[in-house]
Design an enzyme around this catalytic site. Structure first.
Site, PDB file in Angstrom:
ATOM      1  N   ASP A   1       0.856  -1.186   0.000  1.00  0.00           N
ATOM      2  CA  ASP A   1       0.000   0.000   0.000  1.00  0.00           C
ATOM      3  C   ASP A   1       0.896   1.241   0.000  1.00  0.00           C
ATOM      4  OD1 ASP A   1      -3.216   0.559   1.081  1.00  0.00           O
ATOM      5  OD2 ASP A   1      -1.771   2.209   1.058  1.00  0.00           O
TER       6      ASP A   1
ATOM      7  N   HIS B   1     -10.371  -5.273  -3.237  1.00  0.00           N
ATOM      8  CA  HIS B   1      -9.056  -5.574  -2.657  1.00  0.00           C
ATOM      9  C   HIS B   1      -9.195  -5.861  -1.176  1.00  0.00           C
ATOM     10  CE1 HIS B   1      -9.753  -1.213  -2.452  1.00  0.00           C
ATOM     11  NE2 HIS B   1      -9.097  -1.257  -1.300  1.00  0.00           N
TER      12      HIS B   1
ATOM     13  N   HIS C   1      -7.025  -5.484   2.280  1.00  0.00           N
ATOM     14  CA  HIS C   1      -5.846  -4.977   2.977  1.00  0.00           C
ATOM     15  C   HIS C   1      -5.324  -6.102   3.866  1.00  0.00           C
ATOM     16  CE1 HIS C   1      -6.602  -0.541   2.357  1.00  0.00           C
ATOM     17  NE2 HIS C   1      -7.815  -1.024   2.108  1.00  0.00           N
TER      18      HIS C   1
HETATM   19  P1  5GP Z   1      -9.582   1.542   0.193  1.00  0.00           P
HETATM   20  O1  5GP Z   1      -9.544   2.951   0.747  1.00  0.00           O
HETATM   21  O2  5GP Z   1     -10.368   1.498  -1.096  1.00  0.00           O
HETATM   22  O3  5GP Z   1      -9.998   0.492   1.157  1.00  0.00           O
HETATM   23  O4  5GP Z   1      -8.068   1.172  -0.132  1.00  0.00           O
HETATM   24  C1  5GP Z   1      -7.355   1.755  -1.166  1.00  0.00           C
HETATM   25  C2  5GP Z   1      -5.903   1.728  -0.760  1.00  0.00           C
HETATM   26  O5  5GP Z   1      -5.119   1.885  -1.928  1.00  0.00           O
HETATM   27  C3  5GP Z   1      -5.491   2.855   0.198  1.00  0.00           C
HETATM   28  O6  5GP Z   1      -4.981   2.289   1.397  1.00  0.00           O
HETATM   29  C4  5GP Z   1      -4.431   3.635  -0.571  1.00  0.00           C
HETATM   30  O7  5GP Z   1      -3.353   4.045   0.238  1.00  0.00           O
HETATM   31  C5  5GP Z   1      -3.986   2.650  -1.623  1.00  0.00           C
HETATM   32  N1  5GP Z   1      -3.592   3.260  -2.872  1.00  0.00           N
HETATM   33  C6  5GP Z   1      -4.231   4.248  -3.551  1.00  0.00           C
HETATM   34  N2  5GP Z   1      -3.576   4.536  -4.698  1.00  0.00           N
HETATM   35  C7  5GP Z   1      -2.514   3.682  -4.755  1.00  0.00           C
HETATM   36  C8  5GP Z   1      -1.466   3.506  -5.717  1.00  0.00           C
HETATM   37  O8  5GP Z   1      -1.387   4.161  -6.755  1.00  0.00           O
HETATM   38  N3  5GP Z   1      -0.543   2.543  -5.432  1.00  0.00           N
HETATM   39  C9  5GP Z   1      -0.604   1.790  -4.292  1.00  0.00           C
HETATM   40  N4  5GP Z   1       0.366   0.886  -4.103  1.00  0.00           N
HETATM   41  N5  5GP Z   1      -1.574   1.941  -3.367  1.00  0.00           N
HETATM   42  C10 5GP Z   1      -2.525   2.875  -3.597  1.00  0.00           C
END
Ligand code: 5GP
Ligand code: ZN
Length: 136
Positions: free
Chosen positions: A32, A101, A103
């Site tokens: 992440d 996804h 985590h």
């Molecule tokens: P969500 O908020 O949808 O549960 O998780 C999305 C996650 O993707 C976040 O923790 C954020 O830090 C991560 N993230 C967003 N953009 C990118 C990216 O371009 N590359 C990577 N490796 N992680 C990302």
């Protein structure tokens, strides 16, 4: 099918860089970009699907198995004391990237994370009512 506007599809396609730590036929895992703890990674299906509501059943097996493999590696190589897996479905539940996804967050006895929720104390009637609404 890949979604042209999806950053995780671009990572799958190699069009955006990512710090990959694992991959198999159905999934990839990468760090992440804004980790909550040291080693915080994301496991995603190669196939685009929006979230928990929409993913086909086999996605959960593929992603779950990959997450377990990664969790064991975190335990053995990073020496973490535990692991959280977290999934967010829709903005109300904190989803910010709309490609399913999981985590995988290594936890350490002395890390600063705290439970995001406070246990409520509903009445028996309210628990009975919601049980009725949800029972399948
Ligand atoms: P969500 O908020 O949808 O549960 O998780 C999305 C996650 O993707 C976040 O923790 C954020 O830090 C991560 N993230 C967003 N953009 C990118 C990216 O371009 N590359 C990577 N490796 N992680 C990302
Ligand atoms: Zn996607």
């Amino acid at each position: 099918m890949a979604d042209d506007d999806c950053i995780f599809c671009k990572i799958v396609a190699g069009e955006l860089p990512a710090r990959k730590v694992d991959e198999d036929e159905h999934t990839i895992a990468f760090m992440d970009i804004a980790p909550w703890t040291r080693g915080h990674a994301l496991v995603i299906p190669r196939e685009h699907t929006r979230n928990l509501y929409e993913a086909p059943a086999e996605t959960f097996e593929h992603v779950g198995v990959a997450a377990q493999r990664l969790a064991l590696r975190m335990r053995d190589r990073l020496g973490c004391d535990g692991v959280n897996t977290l999934n967010s479905c829709e903005p109300a539940a904190w989803q910010t990237v709309f490609h399913y996804h999981l985590h995988v967050i290594p936890r350490y006895d002395d890390d600063p994370l705290q439970l995001p929720g406070k246990p409520q104390d509903p009445s028996d009637e309210e628990l009975d009512a919601v049980t009725e609404e949800l029972r399948g």
